[in-house]
Write a protein that holds these residues in place. Structure first.
Motif, PDB file in Angstrom:
ATOM      1  N   PHE A   1       0.760  -1.188   0.043  1.00 61.08           N
ATOM      2  CA  PHE A   1      -0.051   0.042  -0.034  1.00 61.08           C
ATOM      3  C   PHE A   1       0.835   1.202   0.018  1.00 61.08           C
ATOM      4  N   ARG A   2       2.170   1.213   0.464  1.00 60.75           N
ATOM      5  CA  ARG A   2       2.991   2.295   0.183  1.00 60.75           C
ATOM      6  C   ARG A   2       3.235   2.643  -0.875  1.00 60.75           C
ATOM      7  N   GLU A   3       3.787   1.638  -1.946  1.00 60.51           N
ATOM      8  CA  GLU A   3       3.826   1.738  -3.372  1.00 60.51           C
ATOM      9  C   GLU A   3       2.689   2.224  -4.143  1.00 60.51           C
ATOM     10  N   ARG A   4       1.501   1.566  -3.645  1.00 61.62           N
ATOM     11  CA  ARG A   4       0.061   1.735  -4.493  1.00 61.62           C
ATOM     12  C   ARG A   4      -0.122   3.422  -4.017  1.00 61.62           C
ATOM     13  N   GLU A   5       0.119   3.835  -2.955  1.00 65.67           N
ATOM     14  CA  GLU A   5      -0.175   5.340  -2.772  1.00 65.67           C
ATOM     15  C   GLU A   5       0.604   6.086  -3.729  1.00 65.67           C
ATOM     16  N   MET A   6       1.722   5.842  -4.143  1.00 60.80           N
ATOM     17  CA  MET A   6       2.497   6.719  -5.074  1.00 60.80           C
ATOM     18  C   MET A   6       1.579   6.712  -6.317  1.00 60.80           C
ATOM     19  N   ILE A   7       0.917   5.525  -6.769  1.00 61.95           N
ATOM     20  CA  ILE A   7       0.466   5.329  -7.927  1.00 61.95           C
ATOM     21  C   ILE A   7      -0.877   5.998  -7.948  1.00 61.95           C
ATOM     22  N   ILE A   8      -1.512   5.922  -6.947  1.00 62.47           N
ATOM     23  CA  ILE A   8      -2.860   6.660  -6.707  1.00 62.47           C
ATOM     24  C   ILE A   8      -2.512   8.234  -6.516  1.00 62.47           C
TER      25      ILE A   8
ATOM     26  N   TYR B   1      12.200   2.960  -9.146  1.00 64.34           N
ATOM     27  CA  TYR B   1      12.116   2.818  -7.521  1.00 64.34           C
ATOM     28  C   TYR B   1      11.067   1.555  -7.356  1.00 64.34           C
ATOM     29  N   MET B   2      10.200   1.333  -8.415  1.00 62.57           N
ATOM     30  CA  MET B   2       9.214   0.209  -8.235  1.00 62.57           C
ATOM     31  C   MET B   2       9.775  -1.130  -8.354  1.00 62.57           C
ATOM     32  N   ARG B   3      11.043  -1.038  -9.375  1.00 63.41           N
ATOM     33  CA  ARG B   3      11.605  -2.318  -9.721  1.00 63.41           C
ATOM     34  C   ARG B   3      12.408  -2.750  -8.601  1.00 63.41           C
TER      35      ARG B   3
ATOM     36  N   TYR C   1       0.495 -16.552  -7.910  1.00 66.54           N
ATOM     37  CA  TYR C   1       1.615 -15.554  -7.435  1.00 66.54           C
ATOM     38  C   TYR C   1       2.411 -15.210  -8.126  1.00 66.54           C
ATOM     39  N   HIS C   2       3.177 -16.240  -8.816  1.00 65.66           N
ATOM     40  CA  HIS C   2       4.135 -15.848  -9.590  1.00 65.66           C
ATOM     41  C   HIS C   2       3.804 -14.903 -11.001  1.00 65.66           C
ATOM     42  N   VAL C   3       2.732 -15.372 -11.726  1.00 67.30           N
ATOM     43  CA  VAL C   3       2.324 -14.639 -12.675  1.00 67.30           C
ATOM     44  C   VAL C   3       2.120 -13.282 -12.597  1.00 67.30           C
ATOM     45  N   ARG C   4       1.082 -12.919 -11.327  1.00 70.76           N
ATOM     46  CA  ARG C   4       0.834 -11.478 -11.091  1.00 70.76           C
ATOM     47  C   ARG C   4       2.082 -10.818 -10.752  1.00 70.76           C
ATOM     48  N   LEU C   5       3.161 -11.362 -10.009  1.00 74.41           N
ATOM     49  CA  LEU C   5       4.225 -10.722  -9.490  1.00 74.41           C
ATOM     50  C   LEU C   5       5.012 -10.292 -10.895  1.00 74.41           C
ATOM     51  N   SER C   6       5.161 -11.076 -11.752  1.00 79.65           N
ATOM     52  CA  SER C   6       6.012 -10.940 -12.907  1.00 79.65           C
ATOM     53  C   SER C   6       5.288  -9.838 -13.759  1.00 79.65           C
ATOM     54  N   GLU C   7       3.991  -9.893 -13.857  1.00 83.54           N
ATOM     55  CA  GLU C   7       3.216  -9.109 -14.585  1.00 83.54           C
ATOM     56  C   GLU C   7       3.484  -7.428 -14.175  1.00 83.54           C
ATOM     57  N   ILE C   8       3.618  -7.152 -12.893  1.00 89.43           N
ATOM     58  CA  ILE C   8       4.076  -6.131 -12.496  1.00 89.43           C
ATOM     59  C   ILE C   8       5.594  -5.603 -13.217  1.00 89.43           C
ATOM     60  N   GLY C   9       6.440  -6.280 -13.153  1.00 85.19           N
ATOM     61  CA  GLY C   9       7.484  -6.078 -14.207  1.00 85.19           C
ATOM     62  C   GLY C   9       7.359  -5.709 -15.580  1.00 85.19           C
ATOM     63  N   GLU C  10       6.471  -6.575 -16.202  1.00 81.30           N
ATOM     64  CA  GLU C  10       6.191  -6.544 -17.652  1.00 81.30           C
ATOM     65  C   GLU C  10       5.456  -5.147 -17.571  1.00 81.30           C
ATOM     66  N   SER C  11       4.585  -4.616 -16.699  1.00 82.45           N
ATOM     67  CA  SER C  11       3.920  -3.556 -16.913  1.00 82.45           C
ATOM     68  C   SER C  11       4.910  -2.341 -16.635  1.00 82.45           C
ATOM     69  N   LEU C  12       5.779  -2.343 -15.647  1.00 81.52           N
ATOM     70  CA  LEU C  12       6.974  -1.516 -15.768  1.00 81.52           C
ATOM     71  C   LEU C  12       8.089  -1.347 -17.224  1.00 81.52           C
ATOM     72  N   LYS C  13       7.976  -2.445 -17.803  1.00 79.26           N
ATOM     73  CA  LYS C  13       8.651  -2.394 -19.039  1.00 79.26           C
ATOM     74  C   LYS C  13       7.887  -1.603 -20.144  1.00 79.26           C
ATOM     75  N   ILE C  14       6.507  -1.721 -19.949  1.00 74.95           N
ATOM     76  CA  ILE C  14       5.695  -0.886 -21.103  1.00 74.95           C
ATOM     77  C   ILE C  14       5.742   0.505 -20.593  1.00 74.95           C
ATOM     78  N   LEU C  15       5.860   0.614 -19.382  1.00 74.96           N
ATOM     79  CA  LEU C  15       5.839   2.176 -18.965  1.00 74.96           C
ATOM     80  C   LEU C  15       7.031   3.000 -19.372  1.00 74.96           C
ATOM     81  N   GLU C  16       8.050   2.057 -19.171  1.00 74.29           N
ATOM     82  CA  GLU C  16       9.381   2.712 -19.434  1.00 74.29           C
ATOM     83  C   GLU C  16       9.686   3.070 -21.082  1.00 74.29           C
ATOM     84  N   GLN C  17       8.965   2.154 -21.882  1.00 70.86           N
ATOM     85  CA  GLN C  17       8.955   2.422 -23.337  1.00 70.86           C
ATOM     86  C   GLN C  17       8.014   3.513 -23.582  1.00 70.86           C
TER      87      GLN C  17
END
Length: 366
Positions: free
Chosen positions: A131-138, A177-179, A257-273
């Motif tokens: 929720f600390r990281e989520r608050e930054m996104i919110i 930071y999120m990575r 669990y693993h799929v969702r955690l990995s998807e956060i990393g892939e979303s960060l890749k999309i955001l970076e691009q």
């Protein structure tokens, strides 16, 4: 010999681990579940019926309230359906803003799942970190839309308004930071023996089960099926980005669990691009008539939400209100397999199985 008597037990609709106003009627023999019957409808809002008396722009705030952890995605699927019917051209800058806000929303949604799932299983710290990281996104989504949970940001033809000055830079700074935090999540939880014993081999189903029950999102990809609409049927400008579809074999809570955690990393890749490619100028709303009247006919579109495949069907009579509106809600479909997974399990595993499905009841009840 131990003799037990069958008991009828209500789980919910107020229990925090049911993740919403959800009731589960169980028959248990001792600690073992012999029958499970989900009871839904406590949160029913009548969105689809209400939409028949609303103009298309007026419907957008109602989509926020379905999956309230993925409001940007819900906004988009409705606008995408109307735009498809009207064959509208969307400005490039608006498409990038849509992608950035939707992927930030995807990360925020997965953070809520990760934190609350671990809380369900007895771990407090992960919830606080998530929720600390989520608050930054919110905060970032609040700055661009004016809302903190229900954003109402998308518009037919683009977005409500442009990003504030310096906003793209904030997104750029958030990515590394999120990575780093994601690595910390992995170190804190993934290898924990107690956690692994709670989720490995729990709530298992096969590829065939996943397809027969029309599961989507992480609930499908955890069986090894590589299906993500952002890749398989690219919409918006997703075909411009390089990212992977996260899959895992096993079909159990551990795999999900693993799929969702990995998807956060892939979303960060999309955001970076996306922030690197972001146009320096341009319109954020296309040429749209003041009163939106899609031509007579029907359309169905589907996109990838954090919980899976969300679809929007519109039947139009050429008026400013839809003749019929129907959403295909992933949480509703994903929930259908729950009774099958619970029979024969003990009560402790109930919460681990339900939480791993990741439902939002606003979306289940409609």
């Amino acid at each position: 010999m131990i003799r037990t008597e069958e008991m009828l037990l209500n789980v919910g609709p107020q229990h925090p681990s049911t993740h919403g106003v959800f009731r589960l009627v169980l028959k248990i023999d001792g600690e073992i579940i012999t029958e499970a019957r989900p009871v839904i409808g406590y949160l029913h809002r009548g969105t689809e019926k209400l939409a028949e008396d609303l103009q298309y722009t007026q419907i957008i705030p109602y989509t926020d309230r379905m999956d309230y952890l993925a409001a940007m995605t819900n906004n988009y699927v409705l606008c995408h359906a109307v735009e498809t019917m009207m064959d509208l051209e969307i400005p490039e800058r608006a498409e990038y803003l849509r992608i950035i806000t939707m992927e930030l929303g995807r990360i925020a949604s997965h953070l809520v799942w990760w934190g609350t799932y671990l809380l369900d299983l007895g771990a407090t710290s992960p919830f606080l970190y998530a929720f600390r990281e989520r608050e930054m996104i919110i905060n970032m989504l609040n700055e661009i839309s004016g809302g903190r949970l229900t954003f109402n940001y998308m518009r037919v033809g683009g977005v409500k308004w442009d990003a504030p000055e310096g906003w793209i830079e904030k997104v750029r700074e958030f990515i590394p930071y999120m990575r780093e935090q994601l690595k910390g999540y992995d170190q804190l939880v993934t290898g924990n023996e107690i956690f692994m014993n709670r989720v490995k081999g729990v709530g298992t189903y096969t590829k065939e089960d996943a397809l027969n029950y029309s599961l989507s999102g992480a609930n499908l990809r955890c069986t090894g099926i590589k299906w993500d609409l952002r890749k398989e049927e690219p919409y918006s400008i997703y075909d411009r980005f390089d990212f992977d579809v996260c899959i895992r074999d096993g079909g159990d809570a551990w795999a999900r669990y693993h799929v969702r955690l990995s998807e956060i990393g892939e979303s960060l890749k999309i955001l970076e691009q996306a922030v690197e490619q972001f146009p320096s100028e341009g319109a954020v709303l296309g040429k749209v008539p003041k009163v939106i009247k899609p031509p007579k006919g029907e359309a169905f579109v589907r996109i990838e939400s954090p919980r899976g495949e969300i679809g929007c069907y519109i039947a139009s009579e050429g008026k400013k209100e839809p003749y019929r509106l129907k959403f295909r809600r992933p949480s509703f479909y994903n929930l259908q397999i729950l009774p099958k997974l619970l029979v024969g399990q003990n009560m402790a595993n109930l919460i681990a199985i339900l939480g791993a499905i990741d439902i939002v009841l606003g979306e289940v009840d409609g």
